[in-house]
Design a protein around this motif. Structure first.
Motif, PDB file in Angstrom:
ATOM      1  N   SER A  23       0.843  -1.194   0.000  1.00  0.00           N
ATOM      2  CA  SER A  23       0.000   0.000   0.000  1.00  0.00           C
ATOM      3  C   SER A  23       0.879   1.246   0.000  1.00  0.00           C
ATOM      4  O   SER A  23       1.611   1.491   0.962  1.00  0.00           O
ATOM      5  N   TYR A  24       0.805   2.022  -1.086  1.00  0.00           N
ATOM      6  CA  TYR A  24       1.537   3.278  -1.129  1.00  0.00           C
ATOM      7  C   TYR A  24       1.040   4.222  -0.037  1.00  0.00           C
ATOM      8  O   TYR A  24       1.808   4.994   0.533  1.00  0.00           O
ATOM      9  N   ASP A  25      -0.266   4.129   0.257  1.00  0.00           N
ATOM     10  CA  ASP A  25      -0.833   4.976   1.310  1.00  0.00           C
ATOM     11  C   ASP A  25      -0.219   4.647   2.664  1.00  0.00           C
ATOM     12  O   ASP A  25       0.099   5.544   3.449  1.00  0.00           O
ATOM     13  N   GLU A  26      -0.044   3.361   2.934  1.00  0.00           N
ATOM     14  CA  GLU A  26       0.547   2.953   4.205  1.00  0.00           C
ATOM     15  C   GLU A  26       2.009   3.364   4.294  1.00  0.00           C
ATOM     16  O   GLU A  26       2.471   3.838   5.335  1.00  0.00           O
ATOM     17  N   ALA A  27       2.744   3.197   3.195  1.00  0.00           N
ATOM     18  CA  ALA A  27       4.150   3.605   3.168  1.00  0.00           C
ATOM     19  C   ALA A  27       4.265   5.106   3.409  1.00  0.00           C
ATOM     20  O   ALA A  27       5.135   5.563   4.168  1.00  0.00           O
ATOM     21  N   ALA A  28       3.382   5.883   2.767  1.00  0.00           N
ATOM     22  CA  ALA A  28       3.399   7.331   2.946  1.00  0.00           C
ATOM     23  C   ALA A  28       3.034   7.718   4.375  1.00  0.00           C
ATOM     24  O   ALA A  28       3.596   8.656   4.943  1.00  0.00           O
ATOM     25  N   ILE A  30       3.645   6.002   7.055  1.00  0.00           N
ATOM     26  CA  ILE A  30       4.838   5.736   7.870  1.00  0.00           C
ATOM     27  C   ILE A  30       5.859   6.861   7.697  1.00  0.00           C
ATOM     28  O   ILE A  30       6.532   7.265   8.652  1.00  0.00           O
ATOM     29  N   ALA A  31       5.960   7.382   6.463  1.00  0.00           N
ATOM     30  CA  ALA A  31       6.903   8.468   6.178  1.00  0.00           C
ATOM     31  C   ALA A  31       6.347   9.837   6.580  1.00  0.00           C
ATOM     32  O   ALA A  31       7.029  10.855   6.404  1.00  0.00           O
ATOM     33  N   CYS A  32       5.110   9.862   7.097  1.00  0.00           N
ATOM     34  CA  CYS A  32       4.456  11.098   7.575  1.00  0.00           C
ATOM     35  C   CYS A  32       4.274  12.142   6.466  1.00  0.00           C
ATOM     36  O   CYS A  32       4.605  13.323   6.638  1.00  0.00           O
ATOM     37  N   CYS A  33       3.825  11.682   5.319  1.00  0.00           N
ATOM     38  CA  CYS A  33       3.528  12.619   4.228  1.00  0.00           C
ATOM     39  C   CYS A  33       2.465  12.007   3.338  1.00  0.00           C
ATOM     40  O   CYS A  33       2.035  10.875   3.555  1.00  0.00           O
ATOM     41  N   SER A  34       2.019  12.745   2.352  1.00  0.00           N
ATOM     42  CA  SER A  34       1.025  12.218   1.419  1.00  0.00           C
ATOM     43  C   SER A  34       1.679  11.205   0.484  1.00  0.00           C
ATOM     44  O   SER A  34       2.908  11.163   0.344  1.00  0.00           O
ATOM     45  N   LEU A 147      -1.382  16.465 -13.401  1.00  0.00           N
ATOM     46  CA  LEU A 147      -0.405  15.423 -13.117  1.00  0.00           C
ATOM     47  C   LEU A 147      -1.095  14.258 -12.416  1.00  0.00           C
ATOM     48  O   LEU A 147      -2.270  14.325 -12.069  1.00  0.00           O
ATOM     49  N   GLU A 148      -0.352  13.190 -12.209  1.00  0.00           N
ATOM     50  CA  GLU A 148      -0.871  12.002 -11.541  1.00  0.00           C
ATOM     51  C   GLU A 148      -0.057  11.740 -10.278  1.00  0.00           C
ATOM     52  O   GLU A 148       0.995  12.336 -10.065  1.00  0.00           O
ATOM     53  N   ASN A 193      -4.747  17.515  -3.559  1.00  0.00           N
ATOM     54  CA  ASN A 193      -5.239  16.185  -3.204  1.00  0.00           C
ATOM     55  C   ASN A 193      -5.029  15.296  -4.424  1.00  0.00           C
ATOM     56  O   ASN A 193      -4.625  15.787  -5.480  1.00  0.00           O
ATOM     57  N   PRO A 194      -5.279  13.981  -4.296  1.00  0.00           N
ATOM     58  CA  PRO A 194      -5.003  13.076  -5.431  1.00  0.00           C
ATOM     59  C   PRO A 194      -5.711  13.451  -6.724  1.00  0.00           C
ATOM     60  O   PRO A 194      -5.253  13.084  -7.806  1.00  0.00           O
TER      61      PRO A 194
END
Length: 289
Positions: A23-28, A30-34, A147-148, A193-194
């Protein structure tokens, strides 16, 4: 140095789930960012996109499985999240240059990509000239392209957008919005936002907005400003990488995750040498006075 610890923890999460859904969301988180800023920072620091890193790591492990086990290619494909043998074969060949079947042949040359780790390295002591300025909100007017969240796609979108605008009459129209003899063209990456990520080619101006252009306001912020010369694209990417790995960890600041600004000086003597500036919004680290 806190952000390096956080991004390293995010990489740890990716490595521990290399055979699971990542999950990119979970990784982000953990890194405290979007998710967008996590992919952006990862790309600048590592030199490859996050999706390409994960593909390389999975295909590295898949190659070891092929050479050290009797698992069927289909089973290995499923293990690393590829439900289609064709997509697995394509991903494997993009990393190793040979098919999974050929990889099983003794003596076949393969590529191994070890896990990335982030740390502070003592380099040759090359200076990094900068200045810090606090600015009120900046109104810009120009054109934009969507952008994406996928940085791999954005790296294709932005250069093509520049080519399109430079080859049209819009570029001169944008320059005419400034009253200076020289024109400072801004390349601005803005994430809200996304569904709202844009890259602007614009100028700072108080003039009315033409019908074929759009206005955007860059929030008031404190900026660290780096000058760079030479080939624009290469220099800007180098500045961002050095900002994240050399300047930021020791600065007492955090990346503010606001629009990033590239300023290109044209129609002046400096433009001949490719003079540009990179503006990156910063804020005091938590706990700092």
């Amino acid at each position: 140095m806190e952000w390096l610890k956080k991004i390293s923890q995010a990489i740890g999460y990716i490595e521990s789930n290399i055979t699971n859904d990542i999950s990119y969301d979970e990784a982000a988180k953990i890194a405290c960012c979007s998710k967008y800023y996590f992919q952006r920072m990862f790309s600048y620091v590592s030199g490859i996109t996050l999706s390409e890193y994960i593909r390389r790591r999975r295909m590295t492990s898949a190659a070891f499985d092929l050479q050290t086990s009797d698992m069927k290619v289909m089973d290995i494909s499923l293990k690393y999240g590829y439900k289609s043998p064709t997509s697995f074969n394509r991903a494997f060949q993009s990393v190793h240059g040979v098919s999974p079947t050929v990889a099983r042949v003794h003596g076949t040359l393969l590529n191994a990509y070890p896990p990335i780790s982030f740390s502070i390295l003592v380099t040759g002591g090359e200076n990094m000239s900068y200045r810090i300025e606090t600015k009120e909100a900046i109104k810009i007017v120009g054109v934009r392209i969507a952008l994406e969240e996928d940085m791999e796609q954005n790296q294709k979108i932005v250069p093509l957008f520049w080519d399109k605008i430079l080859g049209s009459t819009l570029f001169s129209k944008i320059c005419e919005l400034t009253s200076k003899d020289s024109c400072d063209i801004l390349g601005v990456t803005a994430y809200t936002n996304p569904q709202n990520i844009y890259y602007y080619i614009a100028v700072s101006t108080d003039k009315p907005v033409p019908n074929d252009m759009i206005e955007f306001e860059i929030p008031a912020a404190t900026w660290v400003i780096f000058e760079c010369n030479g080939h624009f694209k290469e220099s800007v990417q180098t500045i961002f990488k050095r900002f994240l790995t050399e300047w930021l960890p020791f600065s007492g600041y955090e990346y503010a995750q606001l629009p990033d600004i590239e300023i290109y000086h044209v129609n002046d003597q400096e433009s001949k040498s490719g003079h540009a500036e990179v503006w990156i919004a910063i804020k005091k680290e938590r706990g700092e006075k």
